[in-house]
Write a protein that holds these residues in place. Structure first.
Motif, short mmCIF file in Angstrom:
data_model
loop_
_atom_site.label_atom_id
_atom_site.label_comp_id
_atom_site.label_asym_id
_atom_site.label_seq_id
_atom_site.Cartn_x
_atom_site.Cartn_y
_atom_site.Cartn_z
N ASP A 94 -40.89 -1.48 -39.81
CA ASP A 94 -39.71 -0.63 -39.91
C ASP A 94 -40.10 0.84 -39.83
OD1 ASP A 94 -38.32 -2.98 -40.23
OD2 ASP A 94 -38.17 -2.83 -42.39
N LEU A 124 -29.77 -0.72 -38.27
CA LEU A 124 -30.38 -1.99 -37.90
C LEU A 124 -30.84 -1.94 -36.45
CD1 LEU A 124 -30.96 -4.98 -38.61
CD2 LEU A 124 -28.68 -5.50 -37.74
N ILE A 126 -32.04 -4.54 -33.70
CA ILE A 126 -32.20 -5.94 -33.34
C ILE A 126 -32.80 -6.04 -31.95
CG2 ILE A 126 -31.06 -8.16 -32.98
CD1 ILE A 126 -28.88 -7.29 -34.85
N TRP A 133 -25.52 -1.12 -38.69
CA TRP A 133 -25.52 -2.38 -39.42
C TRP A 133 -24.10 -2.89 -39.61
CZ3 TRP A 133 -29.58 -5.31 -41.15
CH2 TRP A 133 -29.27 -6.33 -42.04
N SER A 164 -32.82 -7.12 -50.77
CA SER A 164 -34.06 -6.67 -50.12
C SER A 164 -34.54 -5.40 -50.80
CB SER A 164 -33.82 -6.41 -48.64
OG SER A 164 -33.51 -7.60 -47.96
N TYR A 214 -34.27 -0.60 -40.02
CA TYR A 214 -34.75 -1.96 -40.27
C TYR A 214 -34.81 -2.72 -38.95
CZ TYR A 214 -34.51 -6.89 -41.62
OH TYR A 214 -34.73 -8.24 -41.74
N ARG A 215 -35.99 -3.21 -38.62
CA ARG A 215 -36.18 -3.93 -37.37
C ARG A 215 -36.18 -5.44 -37.65
NH1 ARG A 215 -38.90 -1.58 -33.12
NH2 ARG A 215 -40.07 -0.27 -34.59
N GLN A 216 -35.23 -6.14 -37.02
CA GLN A 216 -35.19 -7.59 -37.15
C GLN A 216 -35.65 -8.21 -35.84
OE1 GLN A 216 -31.77 -9.27 -39.07
NE2 GLN A 216 -31.95 -11.20 -38.00
N ARG A 217 -36.82 -8.81 -35.90
CA ARG A 217 -37.43 -9.38 -34.70
C ARG A 217 -37.16 -10.87 -34.61
NH1 ARG A 217 -43.10 -9.09 -35.38
NH2 ARG A 217 -42.88 -8.64 -37.59
N SER A 220 -39.41 -12.91 -36.69
CA SER A 220 -39.45 -12.67 -38.13
C SER A 220 -38.93 -13.87 -38.91
CB SER A 220 -38.64 -11.43 -38.50
OG SER A 220 -37.26 -11.68 -38.36
N MET A 222 -36.87 -13.84 -41.43
CA MET A 222 -35.45 -13.72 -41.73
C MET A 222 -34.57 -14.08 -40.54
SD MET A 222 -35.43 -13.12 -44.84
CE MET A 222 -33.67 -12.85 -45.04
N ASP A 223 -35.13 -14.12 -39.32
CA ASP A 223 -34.34 -14.43 -38.15
C ASP A 223 -34.23 -15.93 -37.91
OD1 ASP A 223 -32.93 -13.35 -35.80
OD2 ASP A 223 -34.51 -14.37 -34.66
#
Length: 315
Positions: A94, A124, A126, A133, A164, A214-217, A220, A222-223
């Motif tokens: 992040d 966010l 993505i 977000w 989080s 916040y980077r959602q890969r 990851s 959480m994905d």
């Protein structure tokens, strides 16, 4: 001048780590202690850390390399090194979005010495495409327009905060004095950690500014939408811990924290039942324990859980 400690666990993020470290290094307020725990990376993360350690603008950089033990253990390994008055847990893929973020955060704690924790807006990212977000309080980290300092009781009447750790900055003494740490070897490790800090907090403030990216890969944890054995073990350990904590601290229906704990416990118990975790007897006992402390008093939840128990009992 308050010292802010940033705890940064690192594991195989060489594609993002330099950007992360630069976002910390460029802060206009550099009275920062950065604790980097390299959790056994096998890519070029270690080399990036060593280069940064030799050339940075921060007050102190501590870099520790350990055998891979997971996110919880990496964060726990950092806690004995903390010297700061404030603690910020940051994920290594992040980015701190504003160069004055730490300055803004520290100023708020200076202005309100009784503040226990501060949280802020998040953007966010993505799959490396930026977007907000969200705008609605129920779908967003950006809970409210007000920036007033609130007692925990008033705050929890208005919101059910997410858990989080990275959009919060905590007073370090809350963690130290109450010996709060992360449960090792589980997913969703932030749940018990953040709930404990909220329990011990007195005053809370929301900062209506976006300070964090916040980077959602796709890769990851959480994905992932698949339920794994580790998901199941994690749910069981979290519920066991929260039941014990609620009983120990007498968090019952009249307690200021009850709605918050009930929300998260009910959600996890719902997952346990929906995924038929454990034996019928185990789940029945879990349901009875939940009833005893009142966390399944919601009629819809009770109907769902009892329906599944009856159905499985007759199978």
């Amino acid at each position: 001048m308050q010292l802010l400690t940033i705890i940064l666990p690192v594991y195989n993020v060489d594609g993002y780590l330099s950007e992360n470290l630069e976002s910390i290094n460029r802060q206009t307020y550099n009275h920062i202690q950065l604790i980097i725990i390299d959790d056994g990376s096998t890519d070029n993360s270690s080399e990036i850390i060593e280069t940064f350690k030799k050339n940075n603008n921060l007050k102190e950089v501590i870099a520790v390399r350990q055998k891979n033990a997971g996110l919880s253990e990496a964060r726990n390994s950092a806690l004995p090194y903390v010297k700061g008055d404030l603690i910020w847990f940051i994920d290594s893929d992040d980015v701190i979005e504003r160069i004055d973020a730490v300055s803004i955060i520290v100023k708020r704690f200076d202005e309100e010495p009784s503040l226990s924790m501060l949280f802020f807006g998040v953007d966010l990212l993505i799959n490396d495409v930026g977007e907000n977000w969200g705008t609605r309080p129920s779908d967003s980290w950006n809970y409210m327009d007000t920036e007033r300092v609130m007692t925990k009781k008033d705050f929890l009447k208005e919101v059910t905060p997410r858990i989080s750790v990275w959009p919060y900055v905590f007073k370090a003494n809350i963690i130290k004095d109450n010996e709060i740490s992360f449960i090792p070897h589980i997913l969703y490790e932030d749940v018990t950690f953040t709930l404990q800090i909220l329990h011990y907090s007195q005053k809370i403030q929301f900062l209506n500014k976006k300070l964090y990216l916040y980077r959602q890969r796709k890769a990851s944890i959480m994905d992932s939408q698949n339920v794994s054995t580790l998901d199941i073990v994690s749910w069981e350990k979290i519920v066991e811990f929260l039941f014990s904590f609620m009983k120990q601290k007498d968090i019952t229906a009249n307690h200021d924290d009850f709605r918050l704990f009930k929300h998260h416990v009910s959600y996890i118990i719902g997952n346990i039942f929906l995924n038929k975790v454990g034996s019928f007897k185990d789940r029945y006992n879990l349901f009875k324990d939940a009833q005893m402390i009142g966390v399944t008093s919601n009629k819809l939840v009770v109907k769902l859980l009892l329906g599944q128990l009856r159905k499985e009992k007759n199978e």
